[in-house]
Design a protein around this motif. Structure first.
Motif, short mmCIF file in Angstrom:
data_model
loop_
_atom_site.label_atom_id
_atom_site.label_comp_id
_atom_site.label_asym_id
_atom_site.label_seq_id
_atom_site.Cartn_x
_atom_site.Cartn_y
_atom_site.Cartn_z
N THR B 18 0.86 -1.18 0.00
CA THR B 18 0.00 0.00 0.00
C THR B 18 0.90 1.23 0.00
OG1 THR B 18 -1.51 -1.23 1.40
CG2 THR B 18 -1.94 1.12 1.16
N ARG B 20 1.54 5.24 0.69
CA ARG B 20 1.01 6.31 1.54
C ARG B 20 1.41 7.68 1.07
NH1 ARG B 20 -0.98 6.69 7.21
NH2 ARG B 20 -0.68 8.86 7.83
N HIS B 56 3.81 0.33 2.54
CA HIS B 56 3.45 -0.63 3.57
C HIS B 56 3.35 -2.01 2.95
CE1 HIS B 56 0.27 -2.28 6.54
NE2 HIS B 56 1.38 -2.19 7.19
N THR B 58 1.61 -4.58 3.02
CA THR B 58 0.32 -4.96 3.57
C THR B 58 0.08 -6.46 3.51
OG1 THR B 58 -0.39 -2.87 2.64
CG2 THR B 58 -2.12 -4.27 3.52
#
Lengths: 996, 89
Positions: B18, B20, B56, B58
């Protein structure tokens, strides 16, 4: 057996004849034919209609460049529109239809547009139908009907598709002379090589041209090289595989058409496979495409690319006409003359616009055919096909004088030079230079991990293709970490010098009027259209493209773009590099949706989540409802009941007796570590350090911008261990948010986060008798108020299963949440039901739960919509004033604390009619949009408890206007309901029931 | 699709991660000015060229880490764990 097929020659398999149907008529072909070659062999000349003027269109090219002969292939669920006949390999039983014509391709009603074409110039639709603007929607229906090409199948696709991720050292795109050499040299150095080619066989142009390699026919070299490659364990050769896009970090998307050349896939084979190939190095040997020359009447069936005519003769022994004229500005087209003669076509003349003589080998090809140097075709005559051409003297200044001569012919072979296929190179962000010698854009330089070789690089001679291919192969294998031990021998070819081409972008009309000079024969864009666009101010190449639709057809202008740019440059009195080119974007050729989806469709695309109690719900007549990707019980069906009755029954059950509901979908996060309390203090707006072990607390989280993010109860299950719950929808986002703060903002905190949403199931036991039921399960003293007070927590055992019991309530009744390790969920659920029999327990669903939470004024996603603050929802007193937490600073900014913000209130229908969800709150009953609204309804339901239609709403300064009458207006449904503003907690505002 | 070099797991497909955004901004202190907070929450540079970003993992180790990426060429220039001094495995 084919009227236009020479009795000998070609590489088709004459031992295997095939029948196919085109527009309902049966024809025959040979194995190895394409649909285009088969149609030509059968003398079919008109196969489609152009997009705008519905002009008759024949076969123009012989491969991916084909702008005009598009067909609807197959019928039924496999039917596919806009398929290039030149790319279809004929199979027995093939069925194809002409498209974009009615009633038939030879008598097309839409062609009246052609006769009216002087009133249909570029931008005609914009200019004519935009006034008045309000009528466009009306016109559009008819314009759309007249436009459009084929039709897509509406039945479900019966075939399967797959996706494949592949890795290699060197990917070679294109298996012509350059690509084959590149693959050979890279593979010999030990690199793992994948060689892809869009055609059914390797060889590229060598399949269509009469060339020699190492003194032998080129096709022998192609065959031997391919066999060699196929035998090497480190090589994969993929034909019928188009590399359609070049993506970041050398990821190349390739579409393998496994079964498109068959009637249908064999057995359980996929029809197509999407290959995503990650290569350390890529060699682009994508070749070049011949382009046309705009001259009057150049779109008539019978005008074809010289290379295509040559290919049909050499490979398929097909005669594209009876008597041909070749029109060229370069040496390459001369070979078409010998090819035509070999299949028995007369060549009336070669018209070369150059005054200089062509090279020696070009001359060898034409023998005694008349050669007219310094001439150009100024006009093609013939209504539906070529009947003759007018030839005029072509001057250095680009003018033509007079009509010197008329030559009878039915075939015009045209070559305006060759345009390198630089699409993938451009996708890879490679920059292009304009090469004046070949009149086309070529790669400016090699990229770090991308080598371009052969005619894609602007080097058109066979010798250069082979050499560059070998070099690119060895450079890329070296870069991929393989050292070439021995220097491979580059095969020898006889490249005799050619006479330079003369750039020729249009042949002026000899006199006004006459037939159009087409640049783009698919979208019907003429030189005159470009002139019109220019005179109207469309001088940028991107504007020209969109205004005239030049190059915007399914062929993406492969044979026409450069002619358009050049003509724009001429009008702007500048050079082509200053005009520039439009952007090349993937995909190079269309990719079917089926291949992109692969196996990810239907439920495979969006997996269904089921709670551990799902099977029980199903076997106990639960009506299931989708809640995001979860399946949850909506209500439990009882015979003879309407939905509304069931929901009323279930809420009464809870308000009067005891009920149980599955809440397993809640997000659950374990927060552990010696700084866990400090961490919670920083991510929630309220206090946590003061929470003793064994107690729960409601918590509200903000985003850093000060708006509410999520809520839930969190329990201190041990000194340094908290059991956090989140809303169902935010289970993932909350964990990610917490991880970000724990790992990057406050890495000094000793805190560990673990998602345990799937490991724990949950059920809410609610109603006045819930304590009795719990007492029966864990002992009365354990369940007593003193031992398990409101917001208390107890670790207990039910049927020997360790469970976590929280005294929290969502319904507003005395209630408990029992959380159980998932695999024991059903066992405990059943134990609770059995223990509750004495108190007449029953399960309830989502809808009853929703009704009760609205009655109790609890907020859910409808209220936590990302635009509400804690204060808007009535939680302002929870917010810590003294210490920092996520979102604190921005929650304090003026706009979020000023008067006039929408606040959470209740609304009660005064007419007894349901309050429309999403309705706007307005002051006047007859308010019509646009009107000033005071707020909106977020949730609404029928409240059995109050026997009223109620709802929750966010209304400006709502808490100051309790008792006021306003209107909930829903322009969408046309309903307006008078409502009274009330406190948002309708039931038990002091919480006596839950605390009792 | 990019290949993202996770400092803990190695190179993995972008779909596991992910994004950000800007990893160069620092969360202000509670007592810092409103302007500073506004900048932190809302304003971001949009550099053409080298940029450091938060990613991330994830669907992997669930660690946040910094990736240096060229926003113009999409070239990945390297990655490092969120806080090398404080990382606890």
């Amino acid at each position: 057996m084919n009227s236009h097929r020479h009795p000998v020659g070609g590489t088709i398999n004459r031992g295997h004849s095939i029948t196919f149907r085109f527009d309902g008529r049966t024809y025959s072909a040979y194995e190895g034919d394409t649909l285009a070659s088969a149609l030509l062999a059968n003398g079919v000349r008109i196969v489609g209609r152009s997009f705008k003027y519905h002009r008759p269109r024949g076969i123009f090219g012989m491969g991916v460049e084909e702008p005009s002969s598009m067909v609807q292939l197959r019928s039924g669920p496999r039917s596919e529109p806009n398929v290039r006949a030149t790319e279809v390999e004929v199979f027995d039983g093939l069925e194809a239809f002409s498209q974009h014509c009615w009633p038939s391709v030879n008598l097309d009603f839409g062609a009246v547009i052609n006769f009216a074409s002087p009133i249909f110039p570029s931008g005609f639709y914009y200019k004519t139908f935009m006034w008045p603007a309000s009528k466009w929607m009306f016109y559009e229906r008819f314009i759309r009907k007249a436009a459009g090409l084929g039709k897509s199948a509406i039945e479900r696709d019966p075939d399967s598709y797959s996706k494949f991720y592949q890795f290699c050292d060197v990917l070679v795109v294109g298996a012509g002379p350059a690509g084959l050499s590149a693959a050979l040299s890279a593979a010999r150095a030990g690199a793992t090589v994948v060689l892809v080619d869009e055609n059914g066989q390797t060889g590229g142009r060598l399949n269509f041209d009469d060339a020699a390699v190492d003194g032998k026919p080129a096709q022998e070299w192609v065959y031997q090289s391919t066999e060699k490659l196929k035998l090497m364990p480190n090589v994969e050769v993929l034909c019928r595989t188009t590399a359609f896009g070049f993506y970041d970090q050398n990821l190349v998307g390739a579409l393998e058409r496994i079964a498109d050349h068959q009637r249908e896939p064999d057995g359980r084979e996929d029809r197509q496979k999407l290959r995503m190939i990650r290569a350390k190095q890529v060699v682009l040997a994508t070749g070049a495409i011949e382009r046309s020359i705009p001259f009057s009447g150049n779109d008539k069936p019978g005008v074809m690319l010289a290379s295509a005519v040559r290919g049909y003769a050499n490979r398929f022994a097909v005669r594209c006409g009876k008597k041909a004229v070749v029109f060229t500005n370069n040496d390459s087209a001369y070979a078409t003359v010998s090819a035509l003669k070999s299949v028995g076509v007369t060549v009336a003349a070669v018209i070369d616009c150059r005054l200089a003589s062509p090279g020696e080998s070009a001359l060898k090809h034409i023998g005694n055919t008349p050669l007219k140097q310094g001439f150009a075709i100024s006009r093609v005559r013939g209504l539906r096909r070529v009947k003759s051409v007018e030839v005029s003297r072509f001057q250095d200044n680009g003018e033509v004088i007079g009509s010197a001569e008329t030559l009878t012919c039915d075939l015009v072979c045209v070559s305006g030079g060759w345009t390198p296929t630089v699409h993938l190179f451009s996708h890879a962000q490679g920059k292009l230079n304009f090469d004046e010698e070949i009149g086309a854009f070529v790669p400016r330089e090699q990229l770090g991990s991308v080598q371009v070789a052969g005619s894609a690089n602007g080097s058109m001679s066979l010798g250069a293709c082979l050499r560059q291919g070998y070099d690119a192969g060895s450079v890329s294998s070296m870069k991929a970490g393989h050292k070439s031990e021995q220097k491979a021998k580059v095969p020898q070819v006889d490249d005799s010098p050619e006479t330079p081409m003369q750039l020729l972008w249009q042949v002026p009309k000899v006199r006004r009027g006459g037939a159009k000079r087409f640049v783009d024969i698919q979208n019907d864009v003429t030189v005159e259209d470009i002139e019109l666009a220019f005179s109207e101010g469309y001088v940028s190449v991107e504007h020209l493209k969109r205004y005239t639709t030049l190059g915007m057809g399914t062929d993406q202008g492969r044979t026409s773009n450069i002619n358009g740019l050049a003509n724009l440059a001429r009008l702007r009195e500048t050079d082509i590099p200053s005009v520039g080119h439009t952007t090349f974007r993937p995909p190079y050729t269309p990719v079917s949706m089926g291949a992109l989806a692969g196996g990810d469709f239907g439920t495979h695309l969006s997996p269904v989540r089921r709670t551990p109690l799902h099977d029980w719900h199903q076997s106990n007549r639960a009506e299931m409802q989708n809640s995001g990707i979860w399946k949850r019980p909506f209500f439990y069906v009882k015979t003879g009941e309407q939905v509304r009755d069931a929901i009323i029954r279930e809420t009464r059950q809870v308000r009067e007796k005891v009920g149980i509901v599955d809440v397993s979908t809640l997000g659950k996060i374990e927060v552990q570590g010696r700084d866990a309390a400090e961490f919670l203090e920083r991510v929630y707006i309220n206090r946590w350090k003061s929470l003793p072990v064994g107690r729960c607390r409601y918590g509200l989280m903000l985003r850093e911008d000060g708006f509410v993010f999520d809520d839930g109860t969190t329990t201190r299950v041990a000194e340094n261990e908290y059991y956090m719950t989140t809303t169902t929808a935010n289970a993932g986002p909350v964990l990610e948010h917490l991880e970000f703060y724990a790992q990057t903002i406050w890495p000094e905190l000793h805190v560990h986060l673990t998602s345990i949403s799937d490991q724990w199931a949950g059920m809410a036991l609610a109603g006045p008798d819930s304590r009795n039921v719990l007492g029966a399960l864990i002992g009365e003293s354990e369940a007593a108020n003193e031992n398990l007070p409101y917001m208390g927590y107890l670790a207990a055992r039910i049927e020997g299963v360790a469970v976590r019991i929280f005294r929290v309530s969502f319904s507003g009744e005395l209630g408990y949440e029992i959380h159980i390790p998932s695999k024991f969920a059903q066992q405990v659920w059943q134990a609770v039901l059995e223990a509750g029999q004495e108190w007449d327990i029953a399960p309830y669903g989502m809808e009853a739960m929703t009704v009760m939470r609205i009655e109790k004024g609890h907020v859910v996603a409808a209220e936590l919509d990302g635009r509400t603050t804690a204060a808007d929802l009535g939680f302002e007193r929870m917010m810590k004033k003294d210490v920092d937490f996520v979102g604190k600073r921005l929650a304090e900014r003026d706009a979020l604390v000023s008067a006039g913000r929408k606040q959470l209130v209740g609304v009660v229908s005064l007419s007894g009619r349901p309050i429309p969800k999403g309705a706007q709150i307005v002051a006047e009953q007859d308010a019509r949009p646009p009107a000033t609204t005071k707020g909106h309804v977020t949730s609404s339901c029928y409240s059995p408890l109050m026997d009223k239609e109620i709802g929750l709403a966010l209304i400006a300064d709502g808490r100051q206007i309790y008792g006021k009458e306003l209107y909930a207006a829903s322009p969408l449904t046309g309903r307006t309901v008078p409502v009274e503003i009330a406190h948002h907690i309708f039931v038990d505002p002091k919480g006596e029931r839950t605390r009792g | 699709m990019l290949l993202i070099p996770c400092p803990h797991c190695g190179e993995r497909a972008q779909t596991e991660f992910t994004y950000r955004g800007d990893a160069t901004v620092e969360r202000p202190h509670a007592e810092d000015s409103a302007e500073k907070w506004y900048d932190y929450v809302y304003t971001r540079d949009n550099p053409r060229g080298e940029h450091t970003e938060w990613w991330h993992h994830t669907s992997g180790c669930r660690r946040w880490f910094k990736v240096r990426r060229n926003t113009w060429t999409h070239e990945i220039l390297g990655s490092e764990s969120a806080n090398s001094d404080n990382n606890r495995e």
